[in-house]
Design an enzyme around this catalytic site. Structure first.
Site, mmCIF file in Angstrom:
data_model
loop_
_atom_site.group_PDB
_atom_site.id
_atom_site.type_symbol
_atom_site.label_atom_id
_atom_site.label_comp_id
_atom_site.label_asym_id
_atom_site.label_seq_id
_atom_site.Cartn_x
_atom_site.Cartn_y
_atom_site.Cartn_z
ATOM 1 N N ASP A 10 -28.975 19.869 49.046
ATOM 2 C CA ASP A 10 -29.050 20.802 50.163
ATOM 3 C C ASP A 10 -28.979 20.009 51.452
ATOM 4 O OD1 ASP A 10 -29.252 23.713 49.929
ATOM 5 O OD2 ASP A 10 -30.778 23.234 48.439
ATOM 6 N N LYS A 44 -15.368 10.035 55.683
ATOM 7 C CA LYS A 44 -16.617 10.807 55.788
ATOM 8 C C LYS A 44 -17.670 10.221 54.845
ATOM 9 C CE LYS A 44 -18.740 15.372 55.445
ATOM 10 N NZ LYS A 44 -18.665 16.793 55.096
#
Ligand code: ITT
Length: 192
Positions: free
Chosen positions: A71, A171
């Site tokens: 999360d 990234k």
């Protein structure tokens, strides 16, 4: 005995972009991961870690497989940490454009992405791994790769590019998610 046991770790997510990022990071550690599109309970909590922990336990109960859930949230300093644990809802409602509006011409554009990876399996205790990346909210959206708030987040060390202007590899060199996953991978490899 579940026939899938021992072969791979399952990444419980419905977000294919997250899975693709994770798959590449874990491959560097020779950890095979499969996507498990399981619907899990999403409790409301101000803490991303509690949400992730509950999702992992729920997923384990439903699947009985070794798994991770992850999360993440975007925490903006001048908005006192908003949207934080509500990032998913805020993205779906006001999106990047809404965040840019809220920021107006605020000078302090510091922000942070935080990720928590939770690992659990039928045999082991629940484990948490964290990753953070500092950066800035851009003044306009730029780039088309990635997902979510990527077009408005410029990570530190990224030469002024937003995440959405980077390849997955770029990234993954900087992101909150890759840091949390690397921390998990180091521990996992050490266990086997
Ligand atoms: P799950 O199925 O795994 O829950 P999700 O898309 O709901 O996938 P999260 O709850 O972890 O993912 O993330 C909450 C939101 O935060 C997500 O919808 C994005 O808008 C944003 N977010 C998280 N990680 C991001 C990243 O790496 N780049 C851009 N935005 C991100």
């Amino acid at each position: 005995m579940n026939p899938l046991k021992g072969r791979a770790i399952f990444f419980v997510t419905r977000n294919i972009n997250k899975f693709n990022e994770a798959r590449r990071v874990l491959a560097e550690y020779k950890i095979a991961v499969a996507m498990l599109r399981l619907k899990t309970i999403e409790i409301q909590d101000d803490d991303v870690e509690n949400i992730a922990r509950m999702r992992a336990i729920d997923a384990l109960e439903k699947s009985n497989l070794p798994l991770i859930v992850e999360d993440a949230g975007l925490f903006i300093k001048s908005l006192n940490g908003f949207p934080g644990p509500y990032s998913s809802y805020v993205y779906r409602t006001i999106g990047s454009r809404g965040i840019l509006k809220l920021m107006g011409d605020v000078d302090d554009r510091s922000a942070q992405f935080r990720s928590v990876v939770v690992y659990c399996s039928p045999e082991e205790q629940v484990r948490l791994f964290r990753g953070v990346v500092d950066g800035k909210i851009a003044t306009e959206a730029r780039g088309s790769s990635g997902f979510g708030f990527d077009p408005i987040f410029e990570p530190e060390g990224g030469g002024g590019k937003t995440f959405a202007e980077m390849t997955i590899e770029e990234k993954n060199r900087l992101s909150h998610r890759s840091k949390a996953l690397r921390s998990f991978a180091e521990w996992y490899k050490g266990m086997r």
